[in-house]
Design a protein around this motif. Structure first.
Motif, PDB file in Angstrom:
ATOM      1  N   THR A 120     125.333  18.025 123.889  1.00 30.91           N
ATOM      2  CA  THR A 120     124.526  18.492 125.014  1.00 30.91           C
ATOM      3  C   THR A 120     123.507  19.522 124.546  1.00 30.91           C
ATOM      4  N   PHE A 121     123.972  20.464 123.733  1.00 29.21           N
ATOM      5  CA  PHE A 121     123.088  21.533 123.264  1.00 29.21           C
ATOM      6  C   PHE A 121     121.940  20.979 122.428  1.00 29.21           C
ATOM      7  N   ASP A 122     122.225  19.928 121.674  1.00 29.89           N
ATOM      8  CA  ASP A 122     121.168  19.300 120.877  1.00 29.89           C
ATOM      9  C   ASP A 122     120.035  18.787 121.761  1.00 29.89           C
ATOM     10  N   ASP A 123     120.363  18.419 123.006  1.00 32.78           N
ATOM     11  CA  ASP A 123     119.372  17.873 123.926  1.00 32.78           C
ATOM     12  C   ASP A 123     118.770  18.915 124.865  1.00 32.78           C
ATOM     13  N   TRP A 124     119.248  20.150 124.795  1.00 32.97           N
ATOM     14  CA  TRP A 124     118.708  21.194 125.669  1.00 32.97           C
ATOM     15  C   TRP A 124     117.222  21.411 125.384  1.00 32.97           C
ATOM     16  N   PRO A 125     116.408  21.615 126.412  1.00 31.69           N
ATOM     17  CA  PRO A 125     114.995  21.948 126.187  1.00 31.69           C
ATOM     18  C   PRO A 125     114.871  23.259 125.401  1.00 31.69           C
ATOM     19  N   ALA A 126     113.873  23.339 124.553  1.00 31.81           N
ATOM     20  CA  ALA A 126     113.694  24.515 123.692  1.00 31.81           C
ATOM     21  C   ALA A 126     113.551  25.796 124.506  1.00 31.81           C
ATOM     22  N   ASN A 127     112.850  25.712 125.648  1.00 27.90           N
ATOM     23  CA  ASN A 127     112.644  26.934 126.441  1.00 27.90           C
ATOM     24  C   ASN A 127     113.958  27.446 127.032  1.00 27.90           C
ATOM     25  N   GLN A 128     114.921  26.551 127.245  1.00 24.26           N
ATOM     26  CA  GLN A 128     116.215  26.979 127.778  1.00 24.26           C
ATOM     27  C   GLN A 128     117.126  27.503 126.662  1.00 24.26           C
ATOM     28  N   LYS A 129     117.035  26.933 125.481  1.00 20.33           N
ATOM     29  CA  LYS A 129     117.783  27.487 124.343  1.00 20.33           C
ATOM     30  C   LYS A 129     117.355  28.925 124.073  1.00 20.33           C
ATOM     31  N   ALA A 130     116.065  29.182 124.244  1.00 17.68           N
ATOM     32  CA  ALA A 130     115.551  30.527 123.992  1.00 17.68           C
ATOM     33  C   ALA A 130     116.148  31.538 124.963  1.00 17.68           C
ATOM     34  N   ARG A 131     116.507  31.087 126.168  1.00 22.21           N
ATOM     35  CA  ARG A 131     117.036  32.009 127.170  1.00 22.21           C
ATOM     36  C   ARG A 131     118.451  32.483 126.846  1.00 22.21           C
ATOM     37  N   LEU A 132     119.115  31.807 125.917  1.00 15.51           N
ATOM     38  CA  LEU A 132     120.454  32.240 125.528  1.00 15.51           C
ATOM     39  C   LEU A 132     120.430  33.641 124.925  1.00 15.51           C
ATOM     40  N   SER A 133     119.277  34.069 124.455  1.00 13.71           N
ATOM     41  CA  SER A 133     119.174  35.414 123.877  1.00 13.71           C
ATOM     42  C   SER A 133     119.433  36.501 124.916  1.00 13.71           C
ATOM     43  N   SER A 134     119.353  36.139 126.211  1.00 11.28           N
ATOM     44  CA  SER A 134     119.630  37.120 127.268  1.00 11.28           C
ATOM     45  C   SER A 134     121.124  37.360 127.443  1.00 11.28           C
ATOM     46  N   LEU A 135     121.949  36.518 126.796  1.00 14.85           N
ATOM     47  CA  LEU A 135     123.401  36.660 126.894  1.00 14.85           C
ATOM     48  C   LEU A 135     123.939  37.352 125.651  1.00 14.85           C
ATOM     49  N   PRO A 136     124.985  38.159 125.805  1.00 17.66           N
ATOM     50  CA  PRO A 136     125.640  38.722 124.618  1.00 17.66           C
ATOM     51  C   PRO A 136     126.163  37.597 123.729  1.00 17.66           C
ATOM     52  N   SER A 137     126.280  37.864 122.452  1.00 14.21           N
ATOM     53  CA  SER A 137     126.687  36.811 121.512  1.00 14.21           C
ATOM     54  C   SER A 137     128.071  36.264 121.822  1.00 14.21           C
TER      55      SER A 137
END
Length: 374
Positions: free
Chosen positions: A316-333
């Protein structure tokens, strides 16, 4: 993302004891079809059980037996060989399934997680509750859910179930549709909040955030095919013969077939009817793709009281849009994880990896000590 595990170890007399019994949700007690808590206590039937500790009942057990209690359906199992059912030292995991699923889809992982936690946590027994959401599974008979069928409405059902059953979730797990329902639950007021919520392969973004999202997990094409099926299915063979030429895999057909049941009172297993409200399911999916929960997820992921963590399947993550992957930075690791060797049905593709990941995070959140080396 669907139970009881509380046995009877003392006398039941008076309204106060009835309230306590209902709060602890005994699967061994049958509530008579009588009044609510506000009126006289209904008759309770329970086996005579000596006080003290005893093993929990085996198997998955319905949570609420009374047909007078109008709420969604659920089943549960309690784990811990020395668990006293009246004990307040019982912790609860509640699991919300995905679209066109039901609580029983999570029995295997739920059992593995419950057993592992009961073995690791020497101070508590653990109860796993599998909820059937509105328009799905046993809830289609137990509860005539009013429209509109939305994430918020489903979250309110879950809150109502917890209130009426007396179950307080320590951990809330939601897969796919259930993941966004879990986040909607966290948005509510005056609810018992879990210490941690796990959002399993549920896209926190909406279709408006990703215009080129495409066929999310193949759901749009599946809906188009299911919309053409009759309400009464002659046989499982007929279902396979009808859906296979439409490009559906055997695994998907078999999974959809778990929603087929023989009508009540019918002497033979076939023909069968669907155990879902299809129009309601469509509305829930529309609410799923229309709703963005990034704000809720980000706020909860950074909370120390009722935190949330996102678990994404590798494919699923492989298919995530790039702009949404970038938003993961708003979450703690520590609040986002990618589960290897898995697709959307991550509990089927990599159940061992999923249980190990959840065990590690739950033990950390609940301060369950590590097992000392032998």
């Amino acid at each position: 993302m669907l139970t009881g595990g509380v046995g009877v170890g003392c006398r039941v007399d008076g309204l106060s004891h009835f309230k306590r019994l209902c709060k602890l949700v005994s699967p061994w007690c049958q509530l008579s079809a009588s009044a609510s808590l506000a009126s006289a206590a209904p008759t309770l039937t329970a086996p005579v059980v000596p006080p003290g500790r005893r093993p929990p009942p085996a198997g998955w057990t319905p949570v609420l037996h009374s047909h007078d209690v109008k709420t969604i359906a659920a089943q549960a199992q309690q784990f811990g060989t020395d668990a006293t059912f009246w004990s307040e030292h019982t912790r609860t995991i509640a699991i919300l399934h995905g679209l066109f699923g039901s609580g029983r889809n999570w029995r295997s992982v739920g059992s593995a997680l419950g057993k592992a936690l009961a073995e690791r946590d020497t101070q508590h027994s653990w109860r796993v509750v599998l909820v059937d959401q509105r328009c799905h599974g046993a809830s289609t008979q137990a509860y005539d859910a009013p429209a509109p069928h939305t994430l918020d409405a489903s979250a309110e059902d879950v809150a109502d179930f917890f209130e009426k059953s007396g179950i307080e979730p320590d951990i809330l797990l939601g897969h796919s549709l259930g993941g966004k329902v879990a986040l909607a639950y966290l948005d509510g007021d005056k609810r018992v909040m879990p210490k941690c919520t796990f959002v399993l392969d549920s896209a926190p973004f909406s279709k408006h955030d990703c215009p080129d999202l495409g066929d999310l997990h193949g759901t749009f094409s599946t809906l188009n095919v299911l919309r053409e099926l009759p309400d009464v299915v002659p046989s499982r063979k007929w279902l396979h013969d009808t859906l296979a030429p439409r490009g559906m895999s055997v695994d998907l057909i078999n999974w959809l077939g778990t929603n087929l049941v023989a009508p009540e009172g019918q002497g033979s297993p076939e023909p069968m009817v669907w155990q879902w409200n299809f129009a309601g399911c469509e509305s829930l999916f529309q609410s799923y793709v229309d709703t963005c929960h990034w704000e809720t997820l980000t706020r909860s992921a950074n909370s120390s009281d009722a935190s949330a963590e996102l678990v994404i399947a590798q494919r699923t993550f492989d298919d995530w849009p790039a702009n949404q992957k970038a938003r993961l930075s708003s979450l703690p690791s520590h609040a986002h994880h990618v589960l290897p060797k898995s697709g959307h049905w991550l509990h089927v593709d990599n159940p061992k990896g999923l249980v190990e990941l959840l065990m590690a995070r739950i033990c950390d959140k609940m301060s369950i000590p590590a097992i000392p080396p032998s």
